[in-house]
Design an enzyme around this catalytic site. Sequence first.
Site, mmCIF file in Angstrom:
data_model
loop_
_atom_site.group_PDB
_atom_site.id
_atom_site.type_symbol
_atom_site.label_atom_id
_atom_site.label_comp_id
_atom_site.label_asym_id
_atom_site.label_seq_id
_atom_site.Cartn_x
_atom_site.Cartn_y
_atom_site.Cartn_z
ATOM 1 N N GLU B 51 0.814 -1.216 0.000
ATOM 2 C CA GLU B 51 0.000 0.000 0.000
ATOM 3 C C GLU B 51 0.852 1.273 0.000
ATOM 4 O OE1 GLU B 51 -0.555 -2.624 1.882
ATOM 5 O OE2 GLU B 51 -2.668 -3.199 1.699
ATOM 6 N N PHE B 113 -10.868 -8.131 13.890
ATOM 7 C CA PHE B 113 -9.785 -8.512 12.982
ATOM 8 C C PHE B 113 -9.535 -7.370 11.986
ATOM 9 C CE2 PHE B 113 -8.478 -10.559 8.920
ATOM 10 C CZ PHE B 113 -7.200 -10.926 9.326
ATOM 11 N N GLN B 114 -8.310 -6.954 11.887
ATOM 12 C CA GLN B 114 -7.882 -5.866 10.986
ATOM 13 C C GLN B 114 -8.610 -4.553 11.252
ATOM 14 O OE1 GLN B 114 -7.835 -7.472 6.907
ATOM 15 N NE2 GLN B 114 -5.706 -8.112 7.266
ATOM 16 N N LYS B 163 -17.452 -1.135 6.458
ATOM 17 C CA LYS B 163 -17.808 -2.096 5.400
ATOM 18 C C LYS B 163 -19.318 -2.125 5.163
ATOM 19 C CE LYS B 163 -17.035 -6.817 3.821
ATOM 20 N NZ LYS B 163 -16.469 -8.146 4.118
ATOM 21 N N MET B 467 24.200 9.085 2.405
ATOM 22 C CA MET B 467 24.076 10.384 3.049
ATOM 23 C C MET B 467 24.487 10.310 4.522
ATOM 24 S SD MET B 467 23.576 13.472 2.396
ATOM 25 C CE MET B 467 22.458 14.193 1.207
#
Lengths: 168, 553
Positions: B51, B113-114, B163, B467
């Site tokens: 993502e 969940f999630q 959802k 760097m």
Amino acid sequence: MDKTIRKEVISILVDNQSNVLTRVVSLFGRRGFNIDSLTVSATNNPKISRITIVFNGTEQALNQILTQTQKLEVVQDIFTLDRKNSLYRELLLLKAKVDKTDRTAIREIIEIYRGKIIDLSKDSMIIELTGAPEKLDGFMDMMGCYDIIEVCRTGITGIGRGLPEKAK
Amino acid sequence: MRLTGSQVVAEILLEHGVDTVFGYPGGTALNLYDVLYEYKDKIRHVLSAHEQGAAHAADGYYRATGKTGVVFATSGPGATNLVTGIATAFMDSIPMVAITANVPDSLIGRDAFQEICITGVTLPITKHSFFVNKIEDLENAIREAFRIANSGRKGPVLIDITKDVTAQTIDYKPGKPSQLQGHPIAEDAEIIAFADMINQAERPVVYFGGGVASSDAGDELNAFLEKADIPATYTLMAAGILGYENPRNLGLIGMHGSIAANRAVDRADLLIAMGTRFSDRVALNPDKFAKKAKKIQVDIDKSEINKNVIVDQSIISDVKDFLTGVLPLIKKKDHGEWVTQSTEWKKKTGDVQCQDAQLHPSEVVTAVCNLTDKETIYVTDVGQHQMWAAQYLKHDKTKDFITSGGLGTMGFGYGAAIGAQIGCPDKRVVHFTGDGSFHMNLNEGCTAVSENLPIITVIMNNKVLGMVYQWQSSFYGRRFSSTTPERKTDFVKLAEAFGAKGFRATTPKEFEDAFKKAQKESGPVWIDCVIAREEKVLPMIPSGGTVEDMIIG
């Protein structure tokens, strides 16, 4: 730019929805703004709440707090209250251990400060006091020599005198 | 018409002209993705490997096209993986609409969940966010998200939809996008006062930033600089706006800025700041920055005034509006001596080449420049290669340099390059990266292959985290803590494993040949450029320093 530390009371009108306080307070936290007190209250418009904060800082910090807060979508208006033309109030509740011997003396102090005894038992008392924050400070000072168990203060809320230009 | 929440999302995206979205599906996003299947002729979905890559792609897509990037993710880890991408957009004022699905409303707050409160997680890195658990609120949230993301100072907005809302139905009537907030308007008197100061200055310097890019004011700025005859310097966010050969172009300002730019700012009697925030990478020592100059500032965001450096006067305005207003008031000037002096400083560069390699970073960047046309979009990751790209690319056009300036996100480059190439299929996209940055998100190689994107990735491979290695070398007694990982990654083989093409270059000749071959490919190519670990980004002003502390070589 002026580096002196000043005390300002800032009034913020925000949308009355969940998470508003989180958004405002989170901004203060991450930008490192120091707040002395903060109160949230309803207004006559059910869609709008008022947040009043007392802020100590430099002119630059004050400008940052005003302009950064103004950018939040939920903020409808933000302004500092003009000290001379505004009224401030705060509520204090104080519980002290008091037996018969002290009762009269304390009652005298309460009377001078126009407070109220709202609970009394054999060995304790709860006092309620409303007023400008300085008056509450003075009262706390006077009560210093007694056995104070607990104190809560609401933080101040404030309002400008008279009608604002646009409402006239 | 009766539509599901997911269909409402698709309809409103179309209403805003969105034909491309980036993202990754998941359990709570099933309904949204089912509708993307239904709308696949109208909305192209680009699947990333992670993502974060999708968020950077949405960001790069905007920077290349000017169209708001949209990214989809599922709840929990899908949403938290967006965080770095959203933060990158926030720090660079890039509009983005991130749409996440959350668990059904009946499970909210139960550690389902999630389940993650992503509006809470992203609170400090979004302009605003919406949690939609009632279908009646959905339409307004999406329209407002686009309005807020694109109004005033731009930025990312997140919409978290439960959802159940994505499945419920509602009567939907097609509508219109919300109107953007108007720009703040400067008073005539303010503009006149600025014009007077500019007309009277003897050694003026313009210092501009990303605000000029986001208000698309490149032409106006060029006209202004020419008429007033003022040299100009810019931040990383505004690289590419001034033509490289323009004698008034002093180059990059700040920590790795040019000698000319930093000296000119130090000697100036008037500093005109436009669309820029005096960050700590520019005004390394805010009390001593441009200390001889009166400072005036133009910014669309009031909170930028006196935030980092105190200025003498300011105007709250979009840069383009300001330049359009001020131009007629500017007297035709000739600051010949001052411009010549600055141009003289420009000849002095920090271009020191390390002797233990046959291929130098400046040669790589210059070769890319010579082999590409002016329409090329350059995208960078973060680190030494980013500074080299900014220093040596001969920019001539706006919006051609895409880089993570504010957040400095290693791993930004490949996702952003994918977004840019998806948005501009007819332009060449060159992605500069280092072996450190590339290792972070090279997983997006699979996306570039699946989408058959001819992005050329130029890896400045010094086998160290350059760097930080440079700082340890200069300021930490060469104590190389965790910057010499001894990785054995074979980027040529790895490219092939992904289904891309890979080349290795150890000399300028080899690089040119590889790059020319890459230009003929129809899919992604990686070119592994072997450079020396002691190669430094110079000049350099250490943190908190001034032009007096500049390390030249």
